[in-house]
Design a protein around this motif. Structure first.
Motif, PDB file in Angstrom:
ATOM      1  N   UNK A 145       1.378   8.102  -3.783  1.00 20.91           N
ATOM      2  CA  UNK A 145      -0.018   8.231  -2.137  1.00 20.91           C
ATOM      3  C   UNK A 145       0.503   6.645  -1.587  1.00 20.91           C
ATOM      4  N   UNK A 146       0.803   5.871  -2.550  1.00 24.10           N
ATOM      5  CA  UNK A 146       0.988   4.437  -1.413  1.00 24.10           C
ATOM      6  C   UNK A 146       2.728   4.950  -0.359  1.00 24.10           C
ATOM      7  N   UNK A 147       3.201   5.124  -2.173  1.00 22.51           N
ATOM      8  CA  UNK A 147       4.759   6.039  -1.017  1.00 22.51           C
ATOM      9  C   UNK A 147       4.537   7.397   0.083  1.00 22.51           C
ATOM     10  N   UNK A 148       3.596   7.702  -0.301  1.00 14.63           N
ATOM     11  CA  UNK A 148       3.639   8.892   0.877  1.00 14.63           C
ATOM     12  C   UNK A 148       3.214   7.841   2.312  1.00 14.63           C
ATOM     13  N   UNK A 149       2.340   6.846   1.457  1.00 17.16           N
ATOM     14  CA  UNK A 149       1.649   6.050   2.609  1.00 17.16           C
ATOM     15  C   UNK A 149       2.520   5.420   3.575  1.00 17.16           C
ATOM     16  N   UNK A 150       2.915   4.995   3.035  1.00 13.68           N
ATOM     17  CA  UNK A 150       4.461   4.123   3.535  1.00 13.68           C
ATOM     18  C   UNK A 150       5.081   5.093   4.509  1.00 13.68           C
ATOM     19  N   UNK A 151       5.574   5.767   3.559  1.00 13.15           N
ATOM     20  CA  UNK A 151       6.923   6.713   4.700  1.00 13.15           C
ATOM     21  C   UNK A 151       5.380   7.091   6.094  1.00 13.15           C
ATOM     22  N   UNK A 152       4.393   7.735   5.946  1.00 11.53           N
ATOM     23  CA  UNK A 152       3.587   7.961   7.113  1.00 11.53           C
ATOM     24  C   UNK A 152       3.719   6.617   8.432  1.00 11.53           C
ATOM     25  N   UNK A 153       3.204   5.172   7.515  1.00 12.14           N
ATOM     26  CA  UNK A 153       3.243   4.607   8.860  1.00 12.14           C
ATOM     27  C   UNK A 153       4.613   3.633   8.929  1.00 12.14           C
ATOM     28  N   UNK A 154       5.581   4.559   8.062  1.00  7.87           N
ATOM     29  CA  UNK A 154       7.047   4.011   9.578  1.00  7.87           C
ATOM     30  C   UNK A 154       7.642   5.049   9.428  1.00  7.87           C
ATOM     31  N   UNK A 155       6.327   5.591  10.004  1.00  7.47           N
ATOM     32  CA  UNK A 155       6.457   6.834  12.002  1.00  7.47           C
ATOM     33  C   UNK A 155       7.164   7.830  10.721  1.00  7.47           C
ATOM     34  N   UNK A 156       7.448   8.459   9.725  1.00  6.74           N
ATOM     35  CA  UNK A 156       7.908  10.224   9.810  1.00  6.74           C
ATOM     36  C   UNK A 156       6.591  10.732   9.543  1.00  6.74           C
ATOM     37  N   UNK A 157       7.033  11.880  10.270  1.00  9.88           N
ATOM     38  CA  UNK A 157       6.067  12.880  10.296  1.00  9.88           C
ATOM     39  C   UNK A 157       5.901  14.191  10.170  1.00  9.88           C
ATOM     40  N   UNK A 158       7.288  14.222   9.056  1.00  7.66           N
ATOM     41  CA  UNK A 158       7.663  15.061   7.951  1.00  7.66           C
ATOM     42  C   UNK A 158       7.616  14.918   6.742  1.00  7.66           C
ATOM     43  N   UNK A 159       6.917  14.683   5.801  1.00  6.42           N
ATOM     44  CA  UNK A 159       6.832  14.099   4.769  1.00  6.42           C
ATOM     45  C   UNK A 159       7.521  15.504   3.368  1.00  6.42           C
ATOM     46  N   UNK A 160       8.050  15.228   2.424  1.00  6.00           N
ATOM     47  CA  UNK A 160       8.107  16.147   1.985  1.00  6.00           C
ATOM     48  C   UNK A 160       8.603  15.646   0.311  1.00  6.00           C
TER      49      UNK A 160
END
Length: 176
Positions: A145-160
């Motif tokens: 969940x931390x990794x996925x939150x970091x991806x969102x914080x880095x402005x990635x709109x699509x996380x797979x």
């Protein structure tokens, strides 16, 4: 005398068999070459349907029934020991798990750098930034969940999240 007549009747480049007919050894190769060319083109076209994701023997990816195929994206690989971004080791998982923050700052910086490198249709559109996360199935969900939150914080709109496709059991005609 017979050999002199044979030499006079012989045309250059044409081989004659015992019966006197010209040999068709070269002309019989042409259809086979055509067939092999078609086969090579077919294999090249259909080889492009698959994307090769970096996979390490040190992780076991969870299974899924999704049928959509991943696109070429930034790849975050998480083994039990290390975290990699596009094949480059970033940090040890134990060190990152010990951090109390909801966002992993070194990962966010690297993801922003990777996003800036890529040529996109619309750089301001966050849905044009994509990241694929490959994680070992035994990692705790809180870290994932931390990794996925970091991806969102880095402005990635699509996380797979990469998973293996699970085989479906046959349930009869018309079943989903």
């Amino acid at each position: 005398m017979i050999s002199a007549r044979l030499r006079q009747n012989r045309k250059p480049g044409v081989r004659r068999s015992r019966g006197g007919a010209a040999s068709h050894s070269m002309s019989s190769l042409i259809p086979m070459i055509d067939m092999l060319t078609i086969l090579v083109v077919y294999l090249l076209v259909h080889a492009a349907d698959y994307e090769v994701l970096p996979n390490s023997k040190s992780i076991q990816i969870p299974q899924s029934m999704s049928e959509t195929k991943p696109r070429e994206t930034v790849t975050v690989l998480i083994t039990k020991e290390s975290l990699f971004v596009n094949g480059v080791e970033l940090a040890a998982v134990a060190e990152l798990r010990a951090r109390p923050d909801a966002v992993i700052e070194p990962l966010r910086k690297v993801l922003r750098t990777e996003a800036d490198k890529r040529v996109l249709k619309d750089k301001d559109d966050p849905t044009s930034h994509e990241v694929t996360v490959l994680a070992d199935k035994d990692l705790p969900y809180s870290f994932l969940k931390k990794v996925l939150s970091t991806c969102t914080a880095a402005e990635y709109g699509k996380v797979s999240l990469a998973v293996l496709e699970r085989e479906r059991a046959y349930r009869g005609p018309g079943a989903v």
